[in-house]
Design an enzyme around this catalytic site. Structure first.
Site, PDB file in Angstrom:
ATOM      1  N   LYS A 120       6.016   8.369  92.889  1.00 20.80           N
ATOM      2  CA  LYS A 120       6.812   7.263  93.415  1.00 20.80           C
ATOM      3  C   LYS A 120       8.086   7.787  94.089  1.00 20.80           C
ATOM      4  O   LYS A 120       8.417   7.414  95.211  1.00 20.80           O
ATOM      5  CB  LYS A 120       7.159   6.283  92.289  1.00 20.80           C
ATOM      6  CG  LYS A 120       7.956   5.076  92.735  1.00 20.80           C
ATOM      7  CD  LYS A 120       9.427   5.273  92.498  1.00 20.80           C
ATOM      8  CE  LYS A 120      10.216   4.055  92.963  1.00 20.80           C
ATOM      9  NZ  LYS A 120      11.671   4.250  92.744  1.00 20.80           N
ATOM     10  N   ASP A 138       5.824   1.257  92.457  1.00 25.96           N
ATOM     11  CA  ASP A 138       6.564   1.140  91.205  1.00 25.96           C
ATOM     12  C   ASP A 138       6.059  -0.088  90.447  1.00 25.96           C
ATOM     13  O   ASP A 138       5.059  -0.689  90.832  1.00 25.96           O
ATOM     14  CB  ASP A 138       8.069   1.059  91.461  1.00 25.96           C
ATOM     15  CG  ASP A 138       8.419  -0.148  92.319  1.00 25.96           C
ATOM     16  OD1 ASP A 138       7.560  -1.037  92.480  1.00 25.96           O
ATOM     17  OD2 ASP A 138       9.551  -0.203  92.820  1.00 25.96           O
TER      18      ASP A 138
END
Length: 211
Positions: A120, A138
């Site tokens: 991420k 996320d």
DNA sequence: AACTCGGGGCA
DNA sequence: TGCCCAGAGTT
């Protein structure tokens, strides 16, 4: 997977959140990398109020390494996970200097080898600092994409594969930011405001907050 | 898959 | 007060 309403959903996201953007303050790739490491489980607002002072004094890896771990801990103590993050940031700075001449590398494989940098965080840096196509996933993206029927997966990497195959490359990062904004404003984890949601007509789980 | 880290945000 | 969180790493 095929999503019949994908164009309508993307258009509504674009018109609802025309100015969605990365809210971390940074002036170069190094600052974004550090800010994004700090942003795990913390709000961008809190990160910005820390990094404003931090980057003024320590704008690059070699400067940052003038700090001892405990000194850096004290500068980031107001957000959570500060010991882990301080250690990871300093280790990442060493790696940048030793292996990359102090610059931030521009590939996923290189970035995820940095301490504190997962897929991420690497995606955020690639897309925002370097314009490399990437789709950061996320918990907001995970939740909202699933509610909208854009994926049925729970694994972030599988969700990323679904989204990147469903959405044209040039819209990846913009869509990421729009899903984040939507997840914070209306499509929150608890008590989503489906009554006020412009996407509700296309949402297979509208009114259901158990996702 | 299920922990741990952690101060803040929010009910 | 007591959860949960704008992840990543380890077991």
């Amino acid at each position: 997977m095929a999503v019949k309403n994908i164009e309508a959903i993307l258009n509504l996201l674009a018109s609802t959140y025309p100015h969605a953007h990365c809210e971390l303050n940074y002036k170069n790739p190094f600052e974004l990398l550090v800010a994004t490491i700090l942003s795990a489980q913390a709000t961008d607002q809190k990160v910005n109020q820390i990094t404003a002072k931090l980057f003024a004094q320590y704008p690059n890896p070699s400067k940052m390494l003038e700090l001892t771990p405990s000194e850096l801990e004290n500068k980031i103590r107001s957000i959570g996970l500060f010991r882990t993050k301080a250690k990871n940031i300093l280790a990442t700075c060493k790696l940048l200097i030793n292996d990359y001449d102090g610059e931030v590398p521009q590939t996923m494989d290189q970035l995820v080898k940095m301490p504190g940098v997962g897929r991420k965080t690497a995606s955020v840096v690639l897309a925002n600092a370097f314009g490399v196509p990437a789709f950061p996933v996320d918990t907001h993206v995970l939740r909202v994409a699933k509610r909208l029927g854009l994926t049925t997966e729970n694994n972030p990497l599988k969700v990323e594969k679904d989204l990147t195959s469903l959405i044209s490359e040039k819209l990846w990062i913009a869509t990421h930011h729009r899903l984040i904004f939507h997840g914070r404003r209306l499509c929150s984890a608890r008590k989503p405001q489906c009554n006020n949601c412009p996407l509700a007509i296309h949402c297979p789980t509208r009114g259901n907050d158990t996702f």
